[in-house]
Design an enzyme around this catalytic site. Structure first.
Site, PDB file in Angstrom:
ATOM      1  N   CYS A   1      -0.433   4.148   2.168  1.00  0.00           N
ATOM      2  CA  CYS A   1      -0.280   3.953   3.621  1.00  0.00           C
ATOM      3  C   CYS A   1       1.182   4.155   4.040  1.00  0.00           C
ATOM      4  O   CYS A   1       1.451   4.755   5.075  1.00  0.00           O
ATOM      5  CB  CYS A   1      -0.666   2.536   4.041  1.00  0.00           C
ATOM      6  SG  CYS A   1      -2.122   1.884   3.267  1.00  0.00           S
ATOM      7  N   ASP A   2       2.107   3.620   3.260  1.00  0.00           N
ATOM      8  CA  ASP A   2       3.497   3.524   3.719  1.00  0.00           C
ATOM      9  C   ASP A   2       4.490   4.416   2.970  1.00  0.00           C
ATOM     10  O   ASP A   2       5.654   4.506   3.368  1.00  0.00           O
ATOM     11  CB  ASP A   2       3.973   2.059   3.593  1.00  0.00           C
ATOM     12  CG  ASP A   2       3.111   1.115   4.406  1.00  0.00           C
ATOM     13  OD1 ASP A   2       2.588   1.566   5.447  1.00  0.00           O
ATOM     14  OD2 ASP A   2       2.942  -0.052   4.008  1.00  0.00           O
TER      15      ASP A   2
ATOM     16  N   CYS B   1       0.830  -1.201   0.000  1.00  0.00           N
ATOM     17  CA  CYS B   1       0.000   0.000   0.000  1.00  0.00           C
ATOM     18  C   CYS B   1       0.870   1.260   0.000  1.00  0.00           C
ATOM     19  O   CYS B   1       1.388   1.666   1.043  1.00  0.00           O
ATOM     20  CB  CYS B   1      -0.921  -0.022   1.224  1.00  0.00           C
ATOM     21  SG  CYS B   1      -1.891   1.473   1.384  1.00  0.00           S
TER      22      CYS B   1
END
Ligand code: NAP
Length: 312
Positions: free
Chosen positions: A145-146, A142
């Site tokens: 997200c990261d 992701c």
């Protein structure tokens, strides 16, 4: 006894919940992780008719609010299996005596007159030895997200679909260098996405190549890629690898009530009916050739209306 249990609260499941509630029935969604499903991680949705641009998160929250304000409930449980209960008691009359029990991983049991399976799909893994060990230590599924953890670093994205292209575009704004490693020289993702990535100076394409090894001591330090045409193998030093090689269904627990195709998707036609009356399927977990946000929402509406008409 709930009218309709919906397994999954992604775009298909929440669209189904909206339509069930608007049809005057009650919907209970069972969600394993978070509402919105995979779309929650998409930075920008630009192909949903009527909405020029929205983030996946805002879109998901909008769906959730719309469904719950109409009366739908969401419980955070992983549905493991469905049992069909046929009540043969005196006075029972055909389908009206049929109901379903949904059993969750935590052992809870929920009953409903109809069930819609809307489990979506899960990220496909490369299946490499160090993949699990390095997840969260350089390996991610992701980018939104990261991505911020890799500011000014060199990273790679593996895949050639829209997710990989959007991930690369997103990461190119943070990272020093982004490699796109793809096993072919043609992309499955939309030309518009490809063109946007091609305009980025810090993105390098490594085509006709596969990732064959993940290197590092405590975290990812390099990926080894093999050129499928020349056979050449080389290490690319990166601190992050974003794996975006598509999705896989997760329907094995439901094969007693619904036929699965060889890839594990639930077999059903455009009416979203499965082989069991009262069990329906919607969205990416269904056998189909196009899996888009619009088709997931459309399936949710169809499955909900057909389920409500089944209940009567
Ligand atoms: P996808 O379209 O299925 O693409 C997966 C990519 O990974 C393909 O390029 C495939 O290569 C490659 N791949 C598959 N297995 C592999 C393996 N074992 N090793 C190496 N490469 C592998 O998946 P996706 O990009 O996640 O998209 C899923 C669906 O969501 C699609 O319908 C997509 O259009 C949609 N989506 C839409 C948006 C948007 O509209 N904004 C954003 C994201 C996703 P091959 O091409 O060679 O098969």
């Amino acid at each position: 006894m709930t009218d309709v249990i919906i397994i999954g609260a992604g775009p298909a499941g929440l669209s189904a919940a909206i339509y069930v509630e608007r049809a005057g029935k009650h919907a209970l969604c069972l969600e394993e992780k978070m509402v919105g499903g995979q779309i929650v991680n998409t930075p920008e949705i630009a192909n949903y008719p009527g909405i020029k641009m929205v983030s996946g998160f805002d879109f998901s929250m909008g769906l959730y609010e719309q469904a719950t304000e109409l009366g739908a409930e969401v419980e955070y449980e992983r549905a493991d299996r469905i049992e069909e209960i046929l009540n043969d008691a005196e006075g029972s009359d055909g389908d009206s005596s049929r109901y379903f029990k949904v059993i969750t991983q935590s052992g809870k049991e929920y009953e409903a007159k109809a069930v819609i399976i809307a489990t979506g799909a899960k990220n496909r893994h490369l299946g490499m030895t160090k993949e699990e060990e390095f997840t969260g230590k350089g390996i991610s599924y992701c980018a939104t997200c990261d991505g911020a953890f890799f500011k000014k670093k060199d990273v790679a994205v593996n895949g050639g679909g829209n997710t990989a292209l959007e991930d690369a575009l997103f990461l190119s704004n943070y990272c020093n260098k982004v490699y796109i490693i793809h096993r072919r020289d043609e992309f499955r993702g939309e030309p518009k996405n490809l063109e946007a990535v091609q305009k980025k100076d810090n993105v390098e394409f490594i085509l006709n190549s596969t990732v064959i090894d993940l290197k590092g001591e405590k975290s990812l330090e390099a990926v080894t890629v093999k050129d499928k045409i020349t056979g050449e193998e080389k290490d690319i030093p990166v601190s992050g690898l974003f794996i975006a090689i598509g999705q896989e269904p997760d329907n094995q627990g439901f094969k007693n009530v619904a036929d699965l195709d060889p890839a594990g998707y639930v077999a059903a036609d455009e009416s979203c009916r499965t082989k069991t009356p009262g069990i329906f399927v919607a969205g990416d977990c269904r056998t189909k050739s196009v899996r888009q946000l619009t088709t997931a929402a459309s399936d949710g509406a169809v499955a909900a209306l057909v389920a409500c008409s089944y209940i009567g």
